[in-house]
Design an enzyme around this catalytic site. Structure first.
Site, PDB file in Angstrom:
ATOM      1  N   SER A   1       0.832  -1.190   0.000  1.00  0.00           N
ATOM      2  CA  SER A   1       0.000   0.000   0.000  1.00  0.00           C
ATOM      3  C   SER A   1       0.879   1.258   0.000  1.00  0.00           C
ATOM      4  O   SER A   1       1.613   1.488  -0.955  1.00  0.00           O
ATOM      5  CB  SER A   1      -0.962  -0.040   1.192  1.00  0.00           C
ATOM      6  OG  SER A   1      -2.001   0.907   1.060  1.00  0.00           O
ATOM      7  N   ASP A  37      -8.949  -4.621  -6.094  1.00  0.00           N
ATOM      8  CA  ASP A  37      -8.548  -3.825  -4.923  1.00  0.00           C
ATOM      9  C   ASP A  37      -9.673  -2.856  -4.562  1.00  0.00           C
ATOM     10  O   ASP A  37     -10.137  -2.084  -5.397  1.00  0.00           O
ATOM     11  CB  ASP A  37      -7.267  -3.055  -5.258  1.00  0.00           C
ATOM     12  CG  ASP A  37      -6.610  -2.430  -4.044  1.00  0.00           C
ATOM     13  OD1 ASP A  37      -7.335  -2.041  -3.111  1.00  0.00           O
ATOM     14  OD2 ASP A  37      -5.373  -2.320  -4.026  1.00  0.00           O
ATOM     15  N   HIS A  73      -7.413  -5.540  -1.608  1.00  0.00           N
ATOM     16  CA  HIS A  73      -6.210  -4.833  -1.174  1.00  0.00           C
ATOM     17  C   HIS A  73      -5.278  -5.747  -0.385  1.00  0.00           C
ATOM     18  O   HIS A  73      -4.061  -5.652  -0.492  1.00  0.00           O
ATOM     19  CB  HIS A  73      -6.623  -3.622  -0.330  1.00  0.00           C
ATOM     20  CG  HIS A  73      -5.503  -2.662  -0.080  1.00  0.00           C
ATOM     21  ND1 HIS A  73      -4.828  -2.031  -1.102  1.00  0.00           N
ATOM     22  CD2 HIS A  73      -4.930  -2.216   1.082  1.00  0.00           C
ATOM     23  CE1 HIS A  73      -3.895  -1.240  -0.588  1.00  0.00           C
ATOM     24  NE2 HIS A  73      -3.929  -1.338   0.722  1.00  0.00           N
TER      25      HIS A  73
END
Length: 799
Positions: free
Chosen positions: A664, A737, A771
């Site tokens: 991330s 995601d 994610h």
């Protein structure tokens, strides 16, 4: 001409390496597979009375076949149409109830092969309720704590699409349950031919909002959301199974029962919907119903909130809840700045209240200088902790107040940066009443505080007793050196014993009964090391300094086979965080005395292959909140250099064989480091955002928009510096995601940019992953990719 063109196409297809191909899932080395697939220790839940502990086993990784089931991405949520529930990626498989006083165990009787949601205690601790997931729906089950006998209360009719599907009522005998509407028919079919274009329009309405994912896209999506989210509430008896309809069908978020057991606060979603925000910002009403499902009072109609600014709040009533220790009194908060944090006002919010029979106008309780951040009620009627939050300073302030007489009690208890861990006094310890009220334990003038005990040596959790009148503290418990032990709960109503979770570098976490007077511990559980083959690893907290004087730290791991004097390859794994104070930025976070677990796609698996790992290497971005990102790149490079220099000076690594990785915002960091320095041989960037022009109204805590600071958005975007990335980079991203800002196109576009500049880059898209990655096959594949990439470009680097 046509023949020449055809031959050219054949040549391209045959001799040009494919941009994308779908290869079979890989497996990492066997020792990694063995650790990944080992059963995790159960999860625990204390009963409200503090006399029992529930131990729940689970499967942490679903199969890719399960993840491949049909999925609807609607209004900010993900719905599995086969069972009309929000997508679940973790299921629980067994339940054991242990009595603390004698460790007697009761195993809940369940069908073989069950897949359950996490079980929830009734408020009196006599019942446990949970959902059971089937191929064709979701059932509601309960078990009697005393006998462990479980039974189904419903068939596969639970609607868990926008909530958990059920909630306990204060009588501890009934539950309010969301069920699929009877005879609702087949789901809406998508038109074979569109009836027209999909249109959105705005005029003069400012809406600097987050870049949300999984939003409604067209009228058909709206119909699907209505179909799957609409439920019929029913009231069901846990003992007899008798049920009755509760109100009319609608789209309801979790109902909230008043302490009197006679009223329920209902949050009902209504049209119009929005293509711009998730369902919890849709038009909705807040209503009070009686226990027959009849409307008693419409508290508020809340309009569509599709213009909530970044870090702002919706207009109108929010955070509405029942006041504790009052039969039926609502309390909520309303913005005085139109929800806009940039507006200059003397007070951000006002707290309002309204009591049964709800005939009078709401009354104002108080105003807050900064944004309201919650009310925690005490066992003494009227007393509470009120917390405000100033996001500009990242500052938390908590007051001890009496809502019935603000002149009687209004004392500041906590006033510090949210990042200041060394001075954090901890958080109050709560109890749950048989009516379901969560209250701060208060005995005369004393409350209890559970804290992390952060220090330059690492976290040393504690339990304090605080006198609210004198502010005197007494330490009741603190973790000993060379271990990590946390307070879980008190045993029963006595304050003489507590439940703790104890672990050390060599001992996995287990639960204990800790007697405060003599400090003796009695074991409750005896879970073993799930990865004994890694028992020989060594870990230590290391500290070092950046060139600008900022103090840094990280946890350094040496593999089990490391021999003194060896220079091994190094993996640096990090996630940048933002601070306004250099001293706070340099505080140690975490504990070097915790047991090391190897889970999911953890970077610690590099240890199995002989790498040294610097985990949680601090990469703070320090400065004025308005301009700190002006020097983001320089601070990242400075932190990375300091980390490598430190580990190199300790004699553990070859500084020419160092790789960097992150997930991330850590992926964003990784790409920036490869673009702006030559400290690393390669990098792994997972689920990142690399082009900040695609998040134009801010990212992380950046306050300026793209149009206010275009040069900064350009400077910090690795995409804009793709021509400078001359080290190999592995990009990994979930195909679906759902995190705001990290659209899969971020990795796709960076790959194209790097390819265009002749870089060495590999892009791995994981089917059906979000994610974070959940499927067993995906996790094993990611580990295989990472290890192979680092072996090729770090461990076996020749230059």
């Amino acid at each position: 001409m046509r023949k020449t063109f055809s031959l050219f196409i054949v040549f391209i297809l045959l001799f040009t390496p494919a941009l994308f191909s779908q290869d079979p899932y890989k497996l990492p080395p066997k020792e990694v597979v063995d650790i990944v697939t080992a059963a995790p220790p159960p999860r625990a839940s204390m009963s409200p009375c503090g006399e029992y502990i529930m131990l729940v086993t689970y499967k942490s990784m679903p199969s890719i076949a399960y993840m491949s089931q049909p999925l609807l991405r609607l209004a900010g949520t993900r719905i599995t149409p086969l069972n009309n529930s929000r997508q679940q990626t973790m299921f629980y498989t067994s339940i054991i109830i242990k009595r603390i006083k004698d460790s007697a165990e009761t195993t809940v009787t369940l069908p073989a092969g069950v897949k359950l949601g996490f079980p929830r205690w009734s408020f009196d601790g006599k019942w446990i309720a949970f959902t059971r997931y089937l191929e064709n729906g979701v059932e509601l089950w309960v078990t009697d704590r005393a006998t462990g006998k479980a039974k189904a209360l419903t068939g596969p009719v639970i609607n868990a699409s926008v909530g958990s599907g059920f909630t306990w009522l204060p009588d501890n005998q009934h539950l309010l349950v969301h069920t699929i509407v009877e005879n609702r028919g087949a789901p809406p079919e998508k038109p074979a031919v569109p009836i027209g274009p999909n249109i959105q329009e705005v005029s003069g309405k400012f809406a600097k909002v987050w870049t949300y994912q999984d939003l409604l896209k067209d009228p058909h999506d709206k119909k699907l959301f209505t179909y799957y989210a609409t439920s019929q509430l029913i009231k069901i008896n846990a003992q007899t199974g008798d049920s009755q309809k509760f109100g009319k069908s609608g789209i309801y978020m979790s109902p909230d029962s008043a302490p009197d057991g006679k009223h329920v606060l209902i949050h009902k979603i209504k049209e119009p919907y929005s293509y711009s925000v998730p369902y919890f910002y849709f038009t909705h009403s807040k209503e009070v119903w009686d226990m027959n499902g009849e409307l008693v009072h419409l508290v508020a109609d809340i309009p569509l909130a599709d213009d909530v600014p970044m870090r702002g709040v919706p207009k109108g009533p929010r955070s509405m809840e029942w006041r504790a220790l009052h039969p039926a009194t609502l309390i909520w908060v309303e913005a005085l700045d139109e929800g806009n944090p940039d507006k200059d006002v003397p007070h951000r919010d006002k707290v309002m209240t309204l009591s049964f029979p709800f005939k009078d106008d709401p009354k104002e309780v108080l105003k807050t200088q900064y944004r309201y951040n919650g009310m925690a009620w005490m066992e003494t009627p009227g007393e509470a902790f009120l917390t405000e939050y100033d996001w500009k300073r990242r500052w938390r302030t908590t007051y001890h107040i009496n809502v019935d007489d603000l002149n009687k009690t209004h004392k500041k208890i906590v006033d510090l940066s949210i990042h200041d861990r060394y001075n954090d006094p901890g958080y109050p310890v709560f109890t749950v009443t048989p009516k379901g009220e969560h209250l701060i334990i208060k005995e005369k003038d004393w409350i209890y505080l559970d804290g992390s005990g952060a220090s330059p040596q690492g976290d040393m959790p504690f339990l304090d007793k605080l006198n609210l009148k004198t502010m005197k503290k007494e330490r009741m418990f603190q973790c000993s050196e060379n271990s990590y032990e946390t307070f879980i709960d008190f045993v029963g109503k006595s304050r003489k014993q507590i439940i703790t979770s104890y672990e050390s570098k060599t001992e996995p976490p287990n639960y204990y009964v800790h007697t405060l007077k003599n400090k003796k511990r009695e074991v409750l559980t005896d879970y073993k090391d799930p990865a004994p083959q890694m028992a020989g690893l060594k870990k230590q907290l290391i500290k070092y300094e950046r060139e600008d004087g900022v103090q840094l730290s990280g946890t350094l791991y040496l593999p089990p086979d490391y021999k003194k004097g060896e220079r091994r390859p190094l993996v640096v794994w990090a996630y940048p965080r933002e601070f306004t104070d250099a001293k706070v930025a340099g505080q140690v976070r975490g504990s070097p005395n915790r047991f090391t677990f190897f889970r999911g796609t953890s970077q610690l698996f590099f240890l199995t292959q002989g790498y040294v790992v610097l985990d949680g290497a601090q990469m703070p971005i320090v400065g004025d909140p308005e301009t700190m990102n002006d020097t983001l790149v320089e601070q990242l490079v400075g932190s990375a250099k300091a980390a490598i220099d430190k580990v190199d000076s300790m004699g553990y690594i070859d500084p020419k064989r160092v790789g960097v990785g992150g997930h991330s915002y850590g992926a964003f960091m990784t790409a920036n480091l490869l673009a702006h320095c030559d400290l690393f041989a390669t990098g792994v960037a997972r689920s990142g955002a690399y082009n900040r022009t695609l998040t134009p109204f801010g990212f992380q805590n950046e306050r300026r928009t793209l149009w206010e600071a275009p040069e900064i958005y350009f400077k910090v975007s690795p995409f804009m510096h793709a021509h400078k990335i001359n080290e190999p980079i592995l990009l990994i991203h979930g195909e679906i995601d759902n995190n705001s800002g990290t659209f899969p196109i971020q990795s796709r576009r960076l790959f194209h940019a790097l390819k265009g500049h002749g870089a060495t880059v590999r892009l791995v898209f994981l089917p059906h992953e979000s994610h974070g990655y959940r499927a067993k096959e995906s996790i094993l594949h990611v580990l295989a990719e990472q290890i192979e990439w680092f072996d090729k470009y770090v461990k076996n680097r020749t230059q």
